[in-house]
Design a protein around this motif. Structure first.
Motif, mmCIF file in Angstrom:
data_model
loop_
_atom_site.group_PDB
_atom_site.id
_atom_site.type_symbol
_atom_site.label_atom_id
_atom_site.label_comp_id
_atom_site.label_asym_id
_atom_site.label_seq_id
_atom_site.Cartn_x
_atom_site.Cartn_y
_atom_site.Cartn_z
ATOM 1 N N GLU A 1 -2.719 -1.626 9.220
ATOM 2 C CA GLU A 1 -3.808 -0.811 9.746
ATOM 3 C C GLU A 1 -3.262 0.531 10.241
ATOM 4 N N PRO B 1 -7.348 4.267 0.844
ATOM 5 C CA PRO B 1 -6.692 3.514 1.918
ATOM 6 C C PRO B 1 -7.294 2.127 2.148
ATOM 7 N N THR B 2 -8.611 2.021 2.148
ATOM 8 C CA THR B 2 -9.216 0.720 2.464
ATOM 9 C C THR B 2 -8.812 -0.349 1.449
ATOM 10 N N PHE C 1 -4.565 -0.960 1.583
ATOM 11 C CA PHE C 1 -4.012 -1.630 2.765
ATOM 12 C C PHE C 1 -4.895 -2.788 3.213
ATOM 13 N N GLY D 1 0.826 -1.216 0.000
ATOM 14 C CA GLY D 1 0.000 0.000 0.000
ATOM 15 C C GLY D 1 0.854 1.258 0.000
ATOM 16 N N THR E 1 -5.077 8.157 6.372
ATOM 17 C CA THR E 1 -6.405 8.741 6.540
ATOM 18 C C THR E 1 -6.326 10.033 7.339
ATOM 19 N N ARG F 1 -2.520 2.734 7.317
ATOM 20 C CA ARG F 1 -3.789 3.168 6.741
ATOM 21 C C ARG F 1 -4.372 4.322 7.565
ATOM 22 N N TYR G 1 0.789 4.328 -2.646
ATOM 23 C CA TYR G 1 0.529 5.720 -2.288
ATOM 24 C C TYR G 1 1.643 6.652 -2.731
#
Lengths: 401, 344
Positions: B142, B247-248, B251, B88, B149, B145, B92
């Motif tokens: 998590e 993000p969801t 990750f 992830g 966020t 992520r 990004y």
């Protein structure tokens, strides 16, 4: 060893049966095949189970009931081929490729949710399938339209949703029905963050005093502190840029705490039939994202939806989803064949009669949609929108019953 | 433990054929076979349909991820569920930097960032072991992520980022295939280096490794960094294919779990083990989702049960068993023949 053998044969039979099923499915060549991909499992599955899959089922059922699609060479029954993308973009891509190159379907329906529609847009473009997106909210429509000549948008931008909600409050304030103090909370995730960021300057410009502004993480179980603190700030209006679980949780707490604001707004899922089923009369006059005009056609749609699929349609995406299926049907029958380029061209050059009214998608963006609804007598009436002329008047929330 | 002990046997560098790098004839042969296989794989997207291409891309992604995962987790027995965190992050970096730098630079940058990130994380956490490390690594994705966020919340940007880089499906596949080739080369090099030897000792008994004078923390961090760098680069290569990164999705814990399951299904004590997990797993899942679209998860669960029941040691174990059996069968056949001829 016997047990193992039994298992082996069992597995072999299952696999063989699956292929049999597949061959049986491809039997009748006159049937027109429509591909449907969406999340049956994973985080987005609950939403898709309300808004995505049932509408296609209802549509196929109705088309076959009336004898099929009317093309130049006669009537053709339709068949849906559905795949689960498990809420993972690579799976969505693979399933769409499978529909296009293995099942060789005649048409592919849109996939579910913004990111997924954008991920498959190049594939639809490669094979010329029109992509009439639903549940796809983006602020980059114009760039995307420039990139893909076959993409269509049915919903507004994020900003338009925040703007519409705040406009409603501004009107109430200007009419001296509520004061200028507003409490704003948002879920710290995707759409919640976007709406909160879009909303802040609009509130300021509209002359509101934000007396409370707080975010909470997605999946917060205990929303009591959020509602308590909002209540302590003594606001005139309460706005929550929320997601399904917290939309319900916030309403629950507002009822318990007696958050008696005159205008109460929560974003996603307020338009779910489950919201009214859960709160009953307490949900009266709650504002939320979505809404639909109460007409006989719409009432008939909800009834047919329930009968054909067994689930209730929502008051936001569902009727528009169905409308775009009507647009696709009219385009296919207008062209008279499954010529995909001609169907795209037809969508770009005609207007359509649907259950939500006359719709125009000629510049690849739908000209009208609803943005704010309000629960009034058990129906989530549209009180604001873009492009429509007739909205229900907004009522003040008196109490939580 | 015996098979591990066999796998842990040091590469006989001293018995080299006189070449400076100490590459044996057998190794040259294996390298040649690998090169031919890669060349064959590279032709797949040219002859296959769009659907075949998308399956080939899935296999390439997961082979790169599962093999690089195995580089660290295989010898050390540290089960890492952090793949999604690095994957992830790579995504990004591409999505966020596209306005600032050209795409190839961002892919390299993603690798560097993944390495630095892994170094920091590795130094902080690789002293914990067993189940504690597993849980930490799961939490890592998590954590990242949530940080992203939060950043979006503070910076007031959009939650989803758009990645517009024009690449054909063939190109995606070749890029991932090239990455996989590099993973294999690095894995091969580690396997015959002192580092790889040290890691195998750590995996068998960390205490013994410490007593042998191995700097265990250093060895583990180096491998964790190498493994994570590849995951980040894979994320960077895949980002344009998804067009939209949030993000969801970036990750997703599913990714980490899938990588581990595939690697374990294949076998983690051979470099080519994960590949033998990825291919059948991808095809099986494809078969299930194409034919039972409404029951994929249920049937996949049932398939797992059958797999664990029938091939507890992974596909590699299955193959090695078969080879051993054939060997014994040949031996007994030879004995029989010898006896027959003697009797005659």
């Amino acid at each position: 060893m016997r047990r193992r053998e039994l298992l082996k044969y069992g597995a072999a039979t299952t696999v063989a049966a699956s292929f049999g099923q597949r061959i049986a499915r491809a039997a009748d060549p006159s049937v027109i095949k429509f591909g449907v991909v969406g999340p049956k499992t994973g985080p987005l599955a609950p939403g898709a189970a309300v808004t995505h899959f049932p509408n296609f089922k209802l549509w196929a059922y109705e088309i076959n009931q009336r004898g099929g699609l009317k093309l130049k060479d006669g009537m053709h029954k339709v068949e849906l081929i559905e795949y689960d993308d498990r809420t993972q973009p690579p799976e969505t891509i693979k399933a769409v490729e499978r529909l296009a190159t293995v099942d060789k379907v005649d048409f592919i329906m849109p996939v579910y949710a913004t990111g997924f529609n954008l991920a498959v847009a190049p594939i639809y473009a490669k094979y010329n399938y029109p992509l009439v997106t639903q549940a796809c909210v983006t602020d980059q429509m114009d760039q995307l339209i420039k990139r893909y000549p076959n993409i269509f948008f049915v919903q507004g931008s994020t900003t338009s949703f925040a703007q519409a909600a705040i406009d409603i409050l501004k009107k109430l304030k200007d009419d001296k029905q509520i004061g200028n103090k507003v409490a704003v909370v948002n879920v710290a995730d995707d759409f919640g963050i976007e709406l909160a960021n879009a909303g802040r300057p609009i509130f300021k410009k509209a002359g509101f005093d934000i007396v409370y502004d707080k975010s909470y993480p997605l999946g917060t179980q205990d929303l009591a502190p959020v509602v308590k603190a909002a209540k302590a700030a003594n606001p005139d209006a309460f706005v929550a840029w929320s997601y399904p679980p917290d939309t319900f949780g916030l309403a629950e707490q507002a009822k318990i705490e007696g958050l008696n604001v005159k205008a109460y707004y929560s974003a996603v899922a307020t338009a779910f039939p489950g919201f009214y089923q859960k709160f009953g009369p307490a949900a009266e006059n709650v504002l939320g994202a979505g809404g639909i005009k109460d007409t006989p056609e719409i009432r008939a749609y909800y009834k047919a939806h329930k009968e054909a699929t067994g689930v209730d349609a929502d008051y936001w995406g569902s009727p528009f989803y169905y409308s775009l299926l009507q647009m696709i049907t009219q385009s296919i029958e207008g062209v008279g064949s499954m010529d995909l380029k001609a169907i795209t061209a037809y969508l770009k050059s005609h207007t359509f009669k649907t259950i939500v009214g006359e719709l125009d998608i000629r510049n690849q963006k739908l000209d009208k949609f609803y943005t704010v609804g309000q629960w009034q007598n058990g129906f989530f009436n549209a009180v604001a929108g873009v492009g429509f002329t007739d909205y229900s008047p907004v009522k003040l929330k008196t109490s939580w019953g | 433990m015996t098979s591990e002990a066999q796998a842990a046997a040091p590469v006989p560098v001293t018995k080299s054929t006189g070449h400076r790098l100490g590459i044996t004839g057998r190794e040259w042969r294996n390298l040649a076979i690998a090169a031919v296989l890669f060349a064959l794989a590279a032709v797949v997207p040219l002859v296959g349909s769009g659907y075949v291409q998308s399956i080939a891309i899935s296999i390439a992604i997961y082979t790169a991820l599962a093999t690089s995962w195995m580089l660290f987790s295989g010898p050390t027995n540290y089960i890492s569920l952090a793949t999604a965190a690095f994957f992830g992050s790579g995504m990004y970096i591409v999505a966020g930097g596209l306005d600032l730098a050209p795409y190839p630079v961002l892919v390299l940058l993603a690798g560097v960032a993944g390495a630095l990130f892994a170094a920091v994380v590795g130094l902080a956490t690789l002293r914990i072991s067993g189940v504690y490390f597993v849980i930490f690594s799961l939490g890592l994705a998590e954590l990242v992520r949530q940080i992203i966020t939060w950043l979006q919340h503070v910076l007031g940007t959009m939650s989803g980022l758009y990645v517009y880089v024009d690449r054909s499906e063939e190109m995606f596949f070749w890029q991932l295939l090239a990455l996989t080739a590099v993973v294999y080369l690095v894995g091969w090099w580690i396997g015959r280096s002192r580092l790889g030897f040290a890691l195998r000792i750590i995996g068998n008994d960390e205490l013994v490794a410490v007593h042998c004078g191995i700097n265990t923390a250093r060895a583990k961090v180096i491998l964790f960094v190498i493994s994570s760098t590849f995951a980040a680069i894979a994320g960077a290569l895949v980002a344009p294919r998804w067009s939209y990164v949030e993000p969801t999705i970036a990750f997703s814990p599913f990714l980490s779990f899938q990588v581990v399951i595939m690697a374990l299904l294949g076998g983690v004590h051979r470099l080519w083990g994960p590949l033998l997990g990825v291919i059948p797993f991808t095809l099986l899942w494809e078969l299930i989702s194409a034919n039972f679209p409404a029951q994929t998860t249920l049937l996949l669960g049932a398939a797992f049960l059958l797999i664990v029941y029938f091939i507890p040691n992974g596909v590699v174990g299955l193959i090695e068993d078969a080879l051993r059996q054939r060997g014994e069968w040949l031996k007994s056949l030879r004995l029989l023949l010898v006896r027959r001829s003697r009797d005659a």
